[in-house]
Write an enzyme that holds these catalytic residues in place. Sequence first.
Site, PDB file in Angstrom:
ATOM      1  CB  CYS A   2      37.925  -0.745  30.283  1.00  0.00           C
ATOM      2  SG  CYS A   2      35.807  -1.578  30.923  1.00  0.00           S
ATOM      3  NE  ARG A  27      40.085   0.241  24.361  1.00  0.00           N
ATOM      4  CZ  ARG A  27      40.606  -0.526  24.079  1.00  0.00           C
ATOM      5  NH1 ARG A  27      41.021  -0.970  22.258  1.00  0.00           N
ATOM      6  NH2 ARG A  27      40.137  -2.091  24.951  1.00  0.00           N
ATOM      7  CD1 TRP A  75      31.030  -1.587  28.248  1.00  0.00           C
ATOM      8  CD2 TRP A  75      30.951  -0.076  26.677  1.00  0.00           C
ATOM      9  NE1 TRP A  75      29.857  -1.904  27.042  1.00  0.00           N
ATOM     10  CE2 TRP A  75      29.909  -0.713  26.549  1.00  0.00           C
ATOM     11  CE3 TRP A  75      31.073   1.331  26.372  1.00  0.00           C
ATOM     12  CZ2 TRP A  75      29.260  -0.100  25.368  1.00  0.00           C
ATOM     13  CZ3 TRP A  75      29.769   1.990  25.678  1.00  0.00           C
ATOM     14  CH2 TRP A  75      28.708   0.384  24.776  1.00  0.00           C
ATOM     15  CG  ASN A 101      40.418  -2.534  29.812  1.00  0.00           C
ATOM     16  OD1 ASN A 101      40.309  -1.762  30.851  1.00  0.00           O
ATOM     17  ND2 ASN A 101      41.466  -2.502  29.015  1.00  0.00           N
ATOM     18  N   GLY A 102      38.270  -6.239  31.674  1.00  0.00           N
ATOM     19  CA  GLY A 102      37.492  -7.518  31.837  1.00  0.00           C
ATOM     20  C   GLY A 102      36.562  -7.742  32.794  1.00  0.00           C
ATOM     21  CD  GLU A 482      22.812  -9.380  11.414  1.00  0.00           C
ATOM     22  OE1 GLU A 482      23.774  -8.285  11.417  1.00  0.00           O
ATOM     23  OE2 GLU A 482      21.466  -8.549  11.450  1.00  0.00           O
ATOM     24  CE  LYS A 486      25.130  -6.238   9.855  1.00  0.00           C
ATOM     25  NZ  LYS A 486      24.282  -6.342  10.115  1.00  0.00           N
ATOM     26  CD  GLU A 489      23.423  -2.643   8.608  1.00  0.00           C
ATOM     27  OE1 GLU A 489      22.564  -2.258   9.879  1.00  0.00           O
ATOM     28  OE2 GLU A 489      23.807  -3.774   8.867  1.00  0.00           O
ATOM     29  CG  HIS A 505       4.984 -21.140  -1.597  1.00  0.00           C
ATOM     30  ND1 HIS A 505       3.970 -22.113  -2.531  1.00  0.00           N
ATOM     31  CD2 HIS A 505       5.710 -22.317  -1.556  1.00  0.00           C
ATOM     32  CE1 HIS A 505       3.205 -22.387  -1.821  1.00  0.00           C
ATOM     33  NE2 HIS A 505       4.438 -23.277  -0.940  1.00  0.00           N
ATOM     34  CE  LYS A 604      26.953   0.620  16.368  1.00  0.00           C
ATOM     35  NZ  LYS A 604      27.109  -0.952  15.404  1.00  0.00           N
TER      36      LYS A 604
END
Length: 609
Positions: A2, A27, A75, A101-102, A482, A486, A489, A505, A604
């Site tokens: 936010c 944001r 948000w 915010n929070g 992961e 990254k 990407e 193997h 995205k």
Amino acid sequence: MCGIVGYIGNKRAIDFLLDGLTKLEYRGYDSAGVAVNCGDEGIFIEKAVGRLDSLKQKLKGRLPNGTIGIGHTRWATHGRPSDVNAHPHSDCHGNFVVVHNGIIENYLPLKQDLISKGHKFISETDTEVVAHLIEENYHGDFLLAVREVLAKIEGSYSLLFMSKFHPDTLIAAKQDNPLVIGLGENGENFIASDIPAIISYTRKTYILNDGDIAIVQKNNVQFVNRQGAPISKKIFHVSWNAAAAEKGGYEHFMLKEINEQPKAVRDTISPHILNNSVNFNELNWNSDFLKNINKIYIVACGTAYHAGLVGKFYIEKLVRKLVEVDLASEFRYRSPIVDENTLVIVVSQSGETSDTLAALKESKRLGAKTLAVTNVVGSSIAREAEFVILTAAGPEIAVASTKAYTTQLILMFMLALYMAQLSKSIPENEIERLINLLKKIPAQISETLSDVDPIKTFAQMYGFNDDVFYIGRSLDYCVALEGALKLKEISYIHAEAYAAGELKHGTLALIVEGVPVIALATQKSVYEKTLSNIKEVKARDAIVIGIAAQGDSQLSNYLDHVIFVPDTDELLIPLLTVVPLQLLAYYAAITRGCDVDKPRNLAKSVTVE
């Protein structure tokens, strides 16, 4: 995440509020609102779901003239995106307004207490509690009332208060969420959650620390702590340009978001831990619900799929339920065995991933129970699923996901603990032990982020290689997947992750002199086996960079380099080992001159099949 803005001065406040909120649009948000103190006419409030343009349309021809005001872009976390859930929020009589915010962790008991005293709530948010609390605690002293509110609430916040009774004062408070004060000329002062909102108005700022309270008036800013004692602060002169300011001074959004992970993880944990137990009020499951579940699917794409692989391990280990992880793009095309005794967990950062949404709809058609793990309230997946739990990552701007992944792991771990509590599959003291370790994770991520120079060096040394391999066993293998994604990407290096035991193997044929191998060795239950696999690649003259827990005295004897992360339970250490892998990918991309935030061919949110 936010956005907050505030203004006090001699000019019309609404002009800065709308401009400042526009500067914070990067944001991410789903609704917006403003409040302006118009003196004898009271406080003017206007709010709108959607983009700022929707708010501007509602304000057309009726802009208030007051010279003090606050604004917000929201948000959604508590309550769906809507006009009524948008900030600012006010008390019963419109005498106090607040933006936030929070997360207010204890808002439910506070809300119940306030309702018992006659307060009327109109929104689904945690923030509205703060507005009613200040009304309840106000007896003529604005600052004292704010301090009493802060003493009652628990959680993370940046808060900005305005009162009809004090048309010359704004009060701001900060805990775990950023807040800055901008010092203007000719009696103007500005407040914002981030520097881009004020950078075109002033370069002289105060940066609030946790526990600070700011009393902001024309020509005057004072600071006190929560006990009311004065605080002395130095002015910070902003040297960034506007583009750098959006990134908080970081070179790229991805690096900013990597460094936001301690806060994102803390915000995801805090609403669900109560008295050494895990609480998901939004699920309201019981032991009978779990008894009737004979199979669990976790369905996702990309990074979310990798989070699902970790989630499978958590649930099977702690709950002893059979879990299958499936790529959403494959799931509905293979006639999955799903019925009313199946729980399908779909994971999506955006909540709009088309393949995942299609898998969710197919699961519902077949009669399954459905649970969404997402970062966006009101998204298609959140609306479609029977149950929803939310990460608190805030929006990600960079295409490559970082903080969304770690918060998904956190939710998966807490979900497994919650299910273990209900089914009594592990002892209570073991649950308490794991929760206590979980609470330390944000600080341990911060520690991991504190020394990145060795990672920069490795990226510069090996960033121009054509191939990189990642190996690990158990949860280390899940994280290796992961890490390799990254690197692919954003640096365009061909990277592959393998279960370390599979090397012999076939994959060992690819290991030649000088090829970099990233070896994760944090799982104590398979440590010796992993060490043997590391020796195999080292014997073929690979360059091996190890990821190990602090206190490991063996690994460095066999490798070229070792990156250490803080030690914790092997279930939780993926939250730490992924951080150096994110950084390694980032600095490799920098070394190769790649566009880190917008890698080629990628988007995205993938909203087509």
